[in-house]
Structures are given as structure tokens and as C-alpha cells.
Design an enzyme around this catalytic site. Structure first.
Site, PDB file in Angstrom:
ATOM      1  N   GLY A  15       0.778  -1.240   0.000  1.00 58.70           N
ATOM      2  CA  GLY A  15       0.000   0.000   0.000  1.00 58.70           C
ATOM      3  C   GLY A  15       0.805   1.283   0.000  1.00 58.70           C
ATOM      4  N   THR A  16       2.023   1.265  -0.588  1.00 54.98           N
ATOM      5  CA  THR A  16       2.772   2.532  -0.621  1.00 54.98           C
ATOM      6  C   THR A  16       2.087   3.533  -1.557  1.00 54.98           C
ATOM      7  OG1 THR A  16       4.295   1.834  -2.370  1.00 54.98           O
ATOM      8  CG2 THR A  16       4.970   1.392  -0.097  1.00 54.98           C
ATOM      9  N   ASN A  17       1.439   3.039  -2.592  1.00 58.25           N
ATOM     10  CA  ASN A  17       0.702   3.966  -3.479  1.00 58.25           C
ATOM     11  C   ASN A  17      -0.535   4.514  -2.789  1.00 58.25           C
ATOM     12  OD1 ASN A  17       1.889   4.322  -6.295  1.00 58.25           O
ATOM     13  ND2 ASN A  17       2.147   2.126  -5.931  1.00 58.25           N
ATOM     14  N   MET A  94      -3.826  -6.627  -7.336  1.00 58.83           N
ATOM     15  CA  MET A  94      -3.223  -7.697  -8.128  1.00 58.83           C
ATOM     16  C   MET A  94      -4.232  -8.656  -8.763  1.00 58.83           C
ATOM     17  SD  MET A  94      -0.186  -6.827  -8.121  1.00 58.83           S
ATOM     18  CE  MET A  94       1.039  -5.903  -7.199  1.00 58.83           C
ATOM     19  N   ASN A 111      -5.552   2.925 -12.930  1.00 52.68           N
ATOM     20  CA  ASN A 111      -4.578   1.964 -12.402  1.00 52.68           C
ATOM     21  C   ASN A 111      -3.176   2.528 -12.553  1.00 52.68           C
ATOM     22  OD1 ASN A 111      -3.488  -0.694 -11.628  1.00 52.68           O
ATOM     23  ND2 ASN A 111      -2.890  -0.891 -13.771  1.00 52.68           N
ATOM     24  N   HIS A 113       0.687   1.366 -13.154  1.00 52.37           N
ATOM     25  CA  HIS A 113       1.477   0.208 -13.604  1.00 52.37           C
ATOM     26  C   HIS A 113       2.964   0.599 -13.567  1.00 52.37           C
ATOM     27  CE1 HIS A 113       2.406  -3.525 -15.583  1.00 52.37           C
ATOM     28  NE2 HIS A 113       3.215  -2.854 -16.375  1.00 52.37           N
ATOM     29  N   ASP A 154      -4.051  -3.557 -18.738  1.00 48.38           N
ATOM     30  CA  ASP A 154      -3.108  -2.456 -18.980  1.00 48.38           C
ATOM     31  C   ASP A 154      -3.313  -1.803 -20.348  1.00 48.38           C
ATOM     32  OD1 ASP A 154      -1.868  -2.804 -16.462  1.00 48.38           O
ATOM     33  OD2 ASP A 154      -0.577  -4.364 -17.274  1.00 48.38           O
ATOM     34  N   ALA A 183       8.456   7.960  -9.692  1.00 49.11           N
ATOM     35  CA  ALA A 183       7.343   8.038 -10.651  1.00 49.11           C
ATOM     36  C   ALA A 183       5.976   7.727 -10.037  1.00 49.11           C
ATOM     37  CB  ALA A 183       7.626   7.101 -11.827  1.00 49.11           C
ATOM     38  N   GLU A 184       5.774   6.505  -9.555  1.00 49.71           N
ATOM     39  CA  GLU A 184       4.420   6.100  -9.132  1.00 49.71           C
ATOM     40  C   GLU A 184       3.815   7.014  -8.078  1.00 49.71           C
ATOM     41  OE1 GLU A 184       3.689   1.857  -8.419  1.00 49.71           O
ATOM     42  OE2 GLU A 184       5.704   1.453  -9.154  1.00 49.71           O
TER      43      GLU A 184
END
Ligand code: GAR
Length: 204
Positions: A15-17, A94, A111, A113, A154, A183-184
Site C-alpha cells: 500500500g505505498t501507493n 493484483m 490503475n 502500472h 493495462d 514516478a508512481e
């Protein structure tokens, strides 16, 4: 207070995003949306603790314990409806969602990626596997992509991308960290804000 888009975040792991989204909400990077709940496909995912620490409702819909994909998605739908979800964010989720599900929520699922789509993406490319593939191929630049989710894994319209350099001696783990950090964790909150704004303006 002006209207905010109700966001539900779907997770499966660390869950870092999700954390980046929570931090962006707290720091005012996300102003047009509000995370109303988090759903994890895995019991015990650390993302659930992150939600709890932020005072956000969190639910588990264990993919393993569902009889079928339809059963799994019905359970998720019930929570989305109950929460009045207007935007679904897949943040390290996932599981591939069915065409029925993605069609029902057209332009309402995004999403993140961990590669520059159309490279290293699609079924089978998730988590560390993406970075293993990028290193095995020998690309010198990789990155992350945020895109709308449609029936093709994707394959939906790209919202934002950010490139990240590969360094000599990179391992999949080192590269994953750098792609997340550079980036993310930046483009996911920025894309969430952009899409929320477009939803409120009736542009998407
Ligand atoms: C992230 O790198 C995300 O982009 C990736 O899994 C990781 C989850 O980390 N997602 C995919 O590969 C989906 N195809 P997090 O749980 O710490 O956010």
C-alpha cells in the site's frame, strides 16, 4: 465545502501507493476527491493498516475465499454502491477485473502500472515481475504509467507517464523502489486529482 469525488482505493499489498494518495490528500495535492474507503483483496495486507492509521474505512474481499470472479466482483460492487463510489483507483491491486466490471465503470477506474506502457505490461506483468522483465531485456529507461482501466489488461487510455533511469547494478528490488519513489508516488496522486477535476467538470 465544494463537492469532492468519492474515491475507493483497491489494494492487495503493502500500500505505498495508497499512502501516496493519503499524503496527497492531506497535503492538498488532491483537492477534488476524497478517499471514502479502501478494499483489499488480501487479508492482512499492510495497506489495511495504512487505511486504519489514516482513519479511512477498510474492507477485505478475499479473492481466495470467493467462489468465482463474479462472486468476488459482486462483493466489491456492494461496497462501492454502499459508499457511493465515483472513482475507483487500483493501487497495487493484483487482480484482473472482468469486462463486465470495467464496462460498467468506464472512465471511472484508473490503475498505476510500474513500467512505460506498452512495454512490460498485460497479463502476468505485475509487481516485481515487471522490473525483472525490464532488467532482463536490458532497457536503459523504464518508468510508470497511470491509465484508465478497460477490458484489456493495462490497455486503457494513458493518463500520465514518467520515465526513470536504470542504473548499473540494479536489482529488481532496487529498481522497484526507484520507480515507486520517482514516478508512481507522484503520477498516481496527480492523475487522481486530474481525473477528479474532469469528473466534476463533466469532461470524462
Ligand atoms: C506497485 O509497484 C504497483 O505499480 C504495482 O504493484 C506495486 C504495489 O505496491 N502494480 C502492478 O504491478 C499492477 N499491475 P504498493 O502496494 O506498495 O502500492
Amino acid at each position: 465545502m465544494s463537492k469532492k469525488v468519492k474515491i475507493v482505493v483497491l489494494v492487495s499489498g503493502g500500500g505505498t501507493n495508497l499512502q501516496a494518495l493519503i499524503d496527497a490528500q492531506n497535503s492538498g495535492i488532491i483537492t477534488n476527491g476524497k478517499i471514502v474507503c479502501v478494499i483489499s483483496s488480501k487479508p492482512g495486507a499492510y495497506a489495511l493498516t495504512r487505511a486504519e492509521n489514516a482513519g479511512i474505512d477498510a474492507y477485505v474481499v478475499s479473492k481466495k475465499e470467493c467462489k468465482s470472479q463474479a462472486d468476488f466482483e459482486e462483493k466489491i460492487e456492494a461496497i462501492l454502491e454502499n459508499k457511493g463510489a465515483e472513482l475507483i483507483i487500483l493501487a497495487g491491486f493484483m487482480s484482473i477485473l472482468s469486462a463486465d466490471f470495467t464496462k460498467k465503470h468506464e472512465n471511472r477506474i484508473i490503475n498505476v502500472h510500474p513500467a512505460l506502457i506498452p512495454s512490460f505490461c498485460g497479463a502476468g506483468y505485475y509487481g516485481l515481475k515487471v522490473h525483472e522483465a525490464a532488467l532482463a531485456y536490458g532497457v536503459k529507461v523504464t518508468g510508470a504509467t497511470v491509465h484508465f482501466v478497460n477490458e484489456i489488461p493495462d490497455g486503457g487510455k494513458i493518463i500520465m507517464q514518467k520515465a526513470v533511469k536504470i542504473h548499473d547494478g540494479d536489482t529488481p528490488e532496487k529498481l522497484q523502489k526507484r520507480v515507486m519513489k520517482q514516478a508512481e508516488w507522484k503520477i498516481l496522486p496527480a492523475s487522481a486529482e486530474l481525473v477528479c477535476k474532469k469528473i466534476l467538470n463533466g469532461e470524462v
